[in-house]
Design an enzyme around this catalytic site. Structure first.
Site, mmCIF file in Angstrom:
data_model
loop_
_atom_site.group_PDB
_atom_site.id
_atom_site.type_symbol
_atom_site.label_atom_id
_atom_site.label_comp_id
_atom_site.label_asym_id
_atom_site.label_seq_id
_atom_site.Cartn_x
_atom_site.Cartn_y
_atom_site.Cartn_z
ATOM 1 N N SER A 266 0.855 -1.199 0.000
ATOM 2 C CA SER A 266 0.000 0.000 0.000
ATOM 3 C C SER A 266 0.888 1.246 0.000
ATOM 4 O O SER A 266 2.086 1.171 0.298
ATOM 5 C CB SER A 266 -0.853 -0.031 1.265
ATOM 6 O OG SER A 266 -1.435 1.228 1.526
ATOM 7 N N TYR B 208 -3.506 -0.629 9.893
ATOM 8 C CA TYR B 208 -3.306 -0.833 8.449
ATOM 9 C C TYR B 208 -1.884 -0.399 8.075
ATOM 10 O O TYR B 208 -1.157 -1.112 7.378
ATOM 11 C CB TYR B 208 -4.359 -0.036 7.671
ATOM 12 C CG TYR B 208 -4.398 -0.324 6.195
ATOM 13 C CD1 TYR B 208 -5.029 -1.462 5.700
ATOM 14 C CD2 TYR B 208 -3.807 0.545 5.274
ATOM 15 C CE1 TYR B 208 -5.073 -1.728 4.337
ATOM 16 C CE2 TYR B 208 -3.853 0.286 3.912
ATOM 17 C CZ TYR B 208 -4.496 -0.850 3.446
ATOM 18 O OH TYR B 208 -4.533 -1.110 2.089
HETATM 19 P P1 NAP Z 1 -11.691 -5.198 -1.141
HETATM 20 O O1 NAP Z 1 -12.576 -5.018 -2.322
HETATM 21 O O2 NAP Z 1 -12.191 -4.891 0.212
HETATM 22 O O3 NAP Z 1 -11.057 -6.652 -1.188
HETATM 23 C C1 NAP Z 1 -10.423 -7.250 -0.088
HETATM 24 C C2 NAP Z 1 -10.433 -8.745 -0.294
HETATM 25 O O4 NAP Z 1 -9.866 -9.380 0.866
HETATM 26 C C3 NAP Z 1 -11.857 -9.289 -0.438
HETATM 27 O O5 NAP Z 1 -11.853 -10.356 -1.329
HETATM 28 C C4 NAP Z 1 -12.129 -9.764 0.974
HETATM 29 O O6 NAP Z 1 -13.148 -10.725 1.076
HETATM 30 C C5 NAP Z 1 -10.781 -10.368 1.314
HETATM 31 N N1 NAP Z 1 -10.691 -10.637 2.735
HETATM 32 C C6 NAP Z 1 -10.758 -9.741 3.742
HETATM 33 N N2 NAP Z 1 -10.711 -10.393 4.927
HETATM 34 C C7 NAP Z 1 -10.613 -11.711 4.655
HETATM 35 C C8 NAP Z 1 -10.541 -12.880 5.450
HETATM 36 N N3 NAP Z 1 -10.591 -12.838 6.779
HETATM 37 N N4 NAP Z 1 -10.460 -14.079 4.829
HETATM 38 C C9 NAP Z 1 -10.459 -14.160 3.473
HETATM 39 N N5 NAP Z 1 -10.517 -13.082 2.671
HETATM 40 C C10 NAP Z 1 -10.606 -11.887 3.252
HETATM 41 O O7 NAP Z 1 -10.446 -4.247 -1.305
HETATM 42 P P2 NAP Z 1 -9.309 -4.103 -2.418
HETATM 43 O O8 NAP Z 1 -9.071 -2.660 -2.528
HETATM 44 O O9 NAP Z 1 -9.578 -4.901 -3.639
HETATM 45 O O10 NAP Z 1 -8.111 -4.719 -1.598
HETATM 46 C C11 NAP Z 1 -7.233 -5.721 -2.069
HETATM 47 C C12 NAP Z 1 -5.878 -5.510 -1.441
HETATM 48 O O11 NAP Z 1 -5.329 -4.301 -1.936
HETATM 49 C C13 NAP Z 1 -5.915 -5.392 0.083
HETATM 50 O O12 NAP Z 1 -4.794 -6.039 0.635
HETATM 51 C C14 NAP Z 1 -5.812 -3.886 0.291
HETATM 52 O O13 NAP Z 1 -5.274 -3.558 1.532
HETATM 53 C C15 NAP Z 1 -4.880 -3.518 -0.852
HETATM 54 N N6 NAP Z 1 -4.904 -2.099 -1.235
HETATM 55 C C16 NAP Z 1 -6.029 -1.498 -1.691
HETATM 56 C C17 NAP Z 1 -5.968 -0.147 -2.044
HETATM 57 C C18 NAP Z 1 -7.154 0.580 -2.569
HETATM 58 O O14 NAP Z 1 -7.049 1.818 -2.767
HETATM 59 N N7 NAP Z 1 -8.272 -0.036 -2.839
HETATM 60 C C19 NAP Z 1 -4.793 0.556 -1.927
HETATM 61 C C20 NAP Z 1 -3.662 -0.088 -1.446
HETATM 62 C C21 NAP Z 1 -3.734 -1.426 -1.110
HETATM 63 P P3 NAP Z 1 -14.655 -10.266 1.430
HETATM 64 O O15 NAP Z 1 -15.224 -9.666 0.180
HETATM 65 O O16 NAP Z 1 -15.299 -11.522 1.860
HETATM 66 O O17 NAP Z 1 -14.556 -9.250 2.533
#
Ligand code: NAP
Length: 253
Positions: free
Chosen positions: A145, A158
């Site tokens: 991130s 985080y």
């Molecule tokens: P998201 O749509 O919230 O996706 C997160 C994923 O992680 C979902 O599939 C979620 O499943 C899964 N997850 C969370 N807790 C879990 C658990 N206990 N067991 C199994 N799966 C679990 O967010 P995203 O933005 O695509 O995030 C993906 C990654 O990118 C994350 O690591 C996030 O920190 C990172 N990231 C995102 C951003 C951004 O701006 N969006 C920026 C930097 C980094 P559920 O749908 O069941 O909750």
């Protein structure tokens, strides 16, 4: 031919949290590059399965709660039974909890550290053991991130977890490069997913964030698919322990 080094035909990739968002885009990108995909999700990856089926891609659906590490051996076992090998791991599943640091709870600290850092480490360890026994190396890609580099506001666990993830990316890379295992990370900037829904809904924060992004837009899930395929491919064989920002220029400001 240089483009052949990006071809992932016949490879098996585990992607955690691919029912939505960045994980879904990376799973589809890896499948388009030739991978069979193992999706590890706590929720049913209904839309991902539909999109994989429509394109004729191979997808194994494994359900696991990555808040703890109990299911890790089963994930490896089911993958080997279905596909016989593992070549790529994308540690994408992640959570965020927002609260002022002064009021932050121990539970919000532990949950975030567990999913984002501890499970990512022990998934990597289990997959690295499999890579070593297969004898052909492998690729591990951690989803870090901007808060691997910066402090953030109201998200202390985080920041801790993503800073830890960038650190252990280097630590694992150092120890496993000798087995031809490449451990790297992608640090997405501000991307349009569920994770950032609250930020985008806050008019003032949304405007402040956009004003700081040189590309002048939020990132889209598809923006991380190309860098993921690259890091999963032979084109990245001499990249070890590095975190690539995919951020529209946010860190360059
Ligand atoms: P998201 O749509 O919230 O996706 C997160 C994923 O992680 C979902 O599939 C979620 O499943 C899964 N997850 C969370 N807790 C879990 C658990 N206990 N067991 C199994 N799966 C679990 O967010 P995203 O933005 O695509 O995030 C993906 C990654 O990118 C994350 O690591 C996030 O920190 C990172 N990231 C995102 C951003 C951004 O701006 N969006 C920026 C930097 C980094 P559920 O749908 O069941 O909750």
């Amino acid at each position: 031919m240089i483009l052949n080094t990006f071809n992932l035909s016949g490879k098996v990739a585990i992607v955690t949290g691919c029912n939505t968002g960045l994980g879904q885009a990376m799973a589809i990108g890896l499948a388009e590059a030739g991978c069979k995909i193992v999706g590890v999700n706590r929720s049913a990856p209904t839309e991902t399965i539909k999109r994989m089926e429509e394109s004729g891609y191979s997808f194994l659906d494994i359900r696991a709660d990555l808040l703890n590490q109990t299911d890790i051996p089963t994930i490896i076992e089911k993958t080997i039974i279905a596909y016989g090998q593992i070549d790529i791991l994308v540690n994408n599943a992640g959570i965020i909890r927002r609260e002022d640091a002064i009021d932050f709870s121990e539970k919000d600290w532990d949950d975030v550290m567990n999913v984002n850092a501890k499970t990512a480490f022990f998934m990597s360890q289990a997959v690295a053991k499999q890579f070593i026994s297969q004898g052909n190396g492998g690729k591990i890609i951690n989803i870090a991130s901007m808060l691997s580099f910066q402090g953030g506001i109201r998200v202390p666990s985080y920041t801790a977890s993503k800073s830890a993830l960038m650190g252990i990316t280097r630590a694992m890379a150092n120890e496993w490069a000798k087995y031809d295992i490449n451990v790297n990370a992608i640090a997405p900037g501000y991307m349009e997913t569920n994770n950032t829904e609250a930020l985008r809904a806050d008019v003032d924060r949304n405007a402040a964030i956009l004003e700081r992004i040189p590309a002048n837009r939020w990132g889209k899930p598809e923006d991380v698919a190309g860098p993921c395929v690259f890091l999963a491919s032979d084109a990245a064989n001499y990249i070890n322990g590095y975190t690539i920002a995919v951020d529209g220029g946010w860190l360059a400001r």
